[in-house]
Each structure stands twice: as structure tokens, then as C-alpha cells.
Enzyme design. Structure first.
Site, PDB file in Angstrom:
ATOM      1  N   HIS A 182       0.834  -1.159   0.192  1.00 43.96           N
ATOM      2  CA  HIS A 182      -0.058  -0.053  -0.126  1.00 43.96           C
ATOM      3  C   HIS A 182       0.851   1.243   0.036  1.00 43.96           C
ATOM      4  O   HIS A 182       2.192   1.225   0.375  1.00 43.96           O
ATOM      5  CB  HIS A 182      -0.814   0.133   1.160  1.00 43.96           C
ATOM      6  CG  HIS A 182      -2.076  -0.901   1.245  1.00 43.96           C
ATOM      7  ND1 HIS A 182      -3.005  -0.875   0.235  1.00 43.96           N
ATOM      8  CD2 HIS A 182      -2.224  -2.325   2.035  1.00 43.96           C
ATOM      9  CE1 HIS A 182      -3.853  -1.944   0.424  1.00 43.96           C
ATOM     10  NE2 HIS A 182      -3.248  -2.690   1.469  1.00 43.96           N
ATOM     11  N   CYS A 186       0.450   2.728  -4.611  1.00 45.46           N
ATOM     12  CA  CYS A 186      -0.306   3.889  -4.958  1.00 45.46           C
ATOM     13  C   CYS A 186       0.722   4.929  -4.581  1.00 45.46           C
ATOM     14  O   CYS A 186       1.431   5.003  -3.849  1.00 45.46           O
ATOM     15  CB  CYS A 186      -1.309   4.039  -3.986  1.00 45.46           C
ATOM     16  SG  CYS A 186      -2.751   2.800  -4.541  1.00 45.46           S
TER      17      CYS A 186
END
Length: 231
Positions: A44, A86
Site C-alpha cells: 500500500h 499507490c
């Protein structure tokens, strides 16, 4: 491709650093030349592109790149970083036939493309600077490939995995002797043509890679030594 693979799953932020140090020491203690190192980081990401460890703490990917660049065994050797993470919260709707009337779409209009599809960012040594040499330090011979453009979400299907990683594997397996940047350009083209569906949206989105490069060997077949993967 002949890589010797080290795999780590769900590392904490501190473990990112500890594992990198161990990986670097393993390369430096290796008897014989090391032709290449490839690091795949899948995690993440924070709002500014930080990697998030399993404990929720942040790691700057640029610091990991610098850490591996100090490896003596990799001086003048390719160091490839693949980042499936991301880099912000923007979701690219793309541009193209989705904005056209239905009858224009029915007439086989070209597929929608990401808004940044025509921007392949390849950063090389600045003109006038002396070329990197095998004895140089810093971040020479580093190739960093992001699964998302700066500020954007990187998509990953819960069942199929990362479109970026799967496409990269397909392209390299089909063309192992081609120029590395040519291969990545083809990967970027294919990824740009995909429609992706994020877990928090019912609308199709687009994705586009970002590639940062310093001098590298011209053939993907030159990369055949050590791989380090986090996911």
C-alpha cells in the site's frame, strides 16, 4: 531469466530496511560477479508515494534505492526497481470514446486512454554531465518503474493480481533479447489500453506507468542474477 530469488511477505517498515541491508550484504559476500539486481516492491502507498509497512509505518522508496546503490557488488551494474504501490489518490477516468455519444462508440471508436498515456518519463544523465562509469557511486545504472503516475492510484485485482506485473512478465518472456526501455514502452502501451475497476468504484479507470532511468544495459537478457521481492 536465471534470477536467484529472495521473497519476503508483509514486512514492517523497519523490516524493509533490515531486509535490504541483508540483501546488500549477501550480494557483497557473493563469490563471483553479480550481473544485476531486481527489487520488486508491492505494498500500500501513502499520499506522497511512500511505502506502507505491515505496521502502517512509512518508508520512502527513494531511500531504499539509495541504500542498494551503495552495494559494492553492484557498482556499474543494473539495479531495477519495480514499484506496485499507490502514489496518491487520483483516479484517472481517461479520455476518449466514453465521453462520446453511444452511436460514435458503436462505430468502433478508438479505446479510451489514460490522460497521461503519451507521457513516458525517461530521465537520463543530463547533457554535458560525464557518463557513469563502473566505479561510479550514487544512483547510476538505476531503473525505477512505477505502476502508477505520480499522484495516482495503482490498481491490483484481488484475484488476478497486478496488471502491470503480469504484462511485464508476458512482454519479457516473449521478447527476452530486446532493448529494456523498448520492452517497458510496450508494457506501458498495453497497460494504458486496459480498463481497470477499483475496489471503491463502479466506474472503469485507466492506468499509466512512470519510468525513471539512468544508463542501463541494452538487453533484458543481461539481467540475470539476484531478485528481491516484497509483497
Amino acid at each position: 531469466m536465471g534470477f536467484k530469488v529472495t521473497l519476503r511477505t508483509d514486512p514492517t517498515a523497519q523490516a524493509f530496511w533490515e531486509e535490504l541491508v541483508q540483501f546488500r550484504e549477501k550480494l557483497d559476500s557473493h563469490k563471483g560477479p553479480v550481473s544485476c539486481a531486481l527489487v520488486a516492491l508491492m505494498a500500500h502507498g501513502g499520499p506522497q508515494g511512500q511505502l506502507l509497512g505491515a505496521d502502517g509505518q512509512e518508508v520512502q522508496p527513494e531511500m531504499l534505492v539509495q541504500g542498494l546503490s551503495s552495494c559494492q557488488a553492484l557498482r556499474g551494474r543494473p539495479k531495477v526497481f519495480l514499484l506496485q504501490t499507490c502514489r496518491g489518490g487520483n483516479r484517472d477516468p481517461g479520455v476518449g470514446p466514453r465521453a462520446l455519444p453511444w452511436y460514435r462508440r458503436w462505430l468502433r471508436a478508438p479505446p479510451a486512454i489514460p490522460t497521461q498515456a503519451d507521457v513516458l518519463q525517461i530521465h537520463a544523465d543530463a547533457p554535458g554531465n560525464p557518463p557513469s562509469t563502473p566505479g561510479s557511486s550514487g544512483q547510476a545504472d538505476v531503473l525505477t518503474v512505477y505502476a502508477a503516475a505520480e499522484g495516482c492510484v495503482a490498481y491490483r485485482d484481488e484475484e488476478k493480481g497486478s496488471d502491470f506485473v503480469q504484462t511485464l512478465v508476458e512482454v519479457i518472456r516473449a521478447n527476452p533479447g530486446r532493448d529494456v526501455l523498448e520492452l517497458l514502452t510496450e508494457v506501458n502501451r498495453r497497460v494504458c489500453e486496459l480498463d481497470v475497476l477499483g475496489p471503491d468504484s463502479d466506474e472503469l479507470r485507466k492506468a499509466c506507468l512512470e519510468i525513471l532511468s539512468l544508463p542501463l544495459p541494452r538487453s533484458a537478457s543481461d539481467a540475470a542474477s539476484w531478485a528481491w521481492e516484497f509483497k
